[in-house]
Design a protein around this motif. Structure first.
Motif: not given
Length: 436
Positions: A73-88
């Motif tokens: 799951f932690a590695r999965h968070l690096a995907h842009p589709a996950c990382a950008l919502p988190l960054a927002f």
């Protein structure tokens, strides 16, 4: 029990302590199934109740989180589709530090963006689930029931579940209802086309009739004018991706004929369009009407953005900015926290940094759906509908439309990632063919 759950049991259950491990893993497998059921119930509840939707999504997270494999799951968070919502969401939280609003306004400004935190969980879970299509089926069934009730309450208003302003709207409002009906209508277009190509005419007719029933409701009963903007875009998208060059002219000709028939037979639609010109004149006369309000909000918001172009005025600052610039009467006296444009809503609060993050997120989610199949099509139209409708509204931040986006991207995106990682024989392809 799915093959994924059986494999999980086999891989972790050894000779020593086998019964104990199996019992634990069976409970985890049950939790996974419950997570899928709760996700489907959330999708079914969305057209009807904000409270039920919020409760169910919290329960889904409570059931899901203990079952997560935290390393992947932690590695999965690096995907842009996950990382950008988190960054927002992180930007919304950090924006509290330089806000022009009060602390309570700032904290409330985080809430509309917080739903994006659920996207990584949905993507991860439904990348591994074989029951993702049931979430869409639950939403379609719920919207179909809503559509039937909409026709009933048009003629018998006493059957309305709650008091609503518009005729033919059993609950909530015509904007939410239009958003869900349009999504269902276009989502059904691909299964209908696949059934036609496979010469399953009865199935094709069934999907087409249901799709056209949603469209007819929007044209004759209740419709948001924003839908008249994004529906042609979705039609062009469908023809470009799924029809041959020889078929395109025929479809466009049929659409033009259908539009002419609807225009000549729907006084409701003609009045909705005619109101735009009347309301635009309200902008010149400082009259509070819908179209004039939008133009006024946009003009003021552009000024606020120009005052702080890089990082904006901070989270939750919009209302206070409008209050400071308010006049005495009419449009100039309007004080709002929503300028009815997603880009301006973000730009006022977080400046160019926020706008870049927003558009990067939309793009990353579009790129999830470059494949074929029903999941890719549903995900694609979910993103495109949200983007186009957000030109005239702040739909990503609105509860109903925002959760439609989160669920649509999360579930369909998980299925698309599954197909990408596991190849064309993944269950996503099988599910899309079965649904068609």
């Amino acid at each position: 029990m799915t093959s994924v759950e059986r494999n999980l049991l086999c891989d972790h259950a050894g000779p020593a302590g086998q019964a104990g491990w199996r019992g634990t893993l069976r409970r985890l497998a049950v939790d996974v199934r419950n997570a899928y059921i709760l996700a489907a119930l959330t999708a079914a509840a969305l057209p009807w109740s904000t409270s039920a939707t919020a409760i169910l999504i919290v329960l889904w997270l409570i059931v899901l989180i203990p079952t997560l494999d935290w390393g992947p799951f932690a590695r999965h968070l690096a995907h842009p589709a996950c990382a950008l919502p988190l960054a927002f969401v992180a930007l919304a939280v950090l924006g509290v530090l330089w806000t022009d609003g009060t602390w309570s306004e700032s904290l409330s400004g985080i809430k509309p963006a917080a739903k994006l935190l659920v996207i990584p969980f949905l993507l991860f879970h439904f990348q591994r689930s074989q029951r993702a299509m049931w979430v869409f089926a639950a939403f379609l069934g719920s919207c179909t029931l809503m559509m039937v009730l909409s026709w009933i309450v048009l003629f018998y208003p006493a059957f309305k579940i709650t008091r609503t302003v518009s005729d033919g709207v059993p609950v909530k409002n015509y904007i939410d209802q239009s958003q869900e009906f349009a999504l269902c209508a276009f989502a059904l277009a691909l299964p209908a086309l696949i059934a036609i190509r496979e010469r399953r005419l009865a199935v094709a007719i069934g999907w087409l009739v249901l799709s056209l029933a949603f469209v007819a409701n929007m044209m004759f009963v209740a419709s948001a004018r924003t839908a008249l903007v994004y529906m042609p875009v979705l039609l062009v998208l469908f023809t470009a991706l799924h029809l041959s060059r020889r078929t395109m002219p025929a479809l466009f000709a049929a659409a033009i004929v259908a539009a002419a028939i609807v225009w000549s037979t729907s006084p409701y639609l003609r009045q909705r369009i005619a109101d735009i010109a009347t309301e635009y004149q309200g902008y010149e006369t400082n009259t509070v009407v819908s179209t004039a309000q939008r133009l006024h909000y946009w003009r003021k918001s552009l000024g606020f953005f120009a005052d702080a172009p890089l990082f904006g005025h901070g989270t939750g600052s919009t209302r206070q900015l409008f209050a400071r610039a308010a006049g005495q009467t009419g449009l100039s006296a309007e004080v709002v926290s929503n300028p009815h444009n997603q880009t301006l809503n973000v730009a006022v609060q977080w400046g160019l940094l926020g706008v870049i993050t927003l558009y990067g997120m939309w793009l990353s989610h579009l790129l999830l759906f470059r494949g074929e199949g029903l999941a890719a099509w549903i995900g694609l139209i979910t993103v495109v509908q949200n983007f186009v409708s957000s030109l005239l509204n702040s739909h990503l931040f609105d509860f109903h439309e925002g959760w439609m986006y989160v669920l649509g991207v999360g579930v369909a995106g998980g299925m698309s990632l599954r197909a990408t990682i596991w190849g064309p024989r993944s269950s996503e392809i099988t599910a899309s063919r079965n649904a068609a």
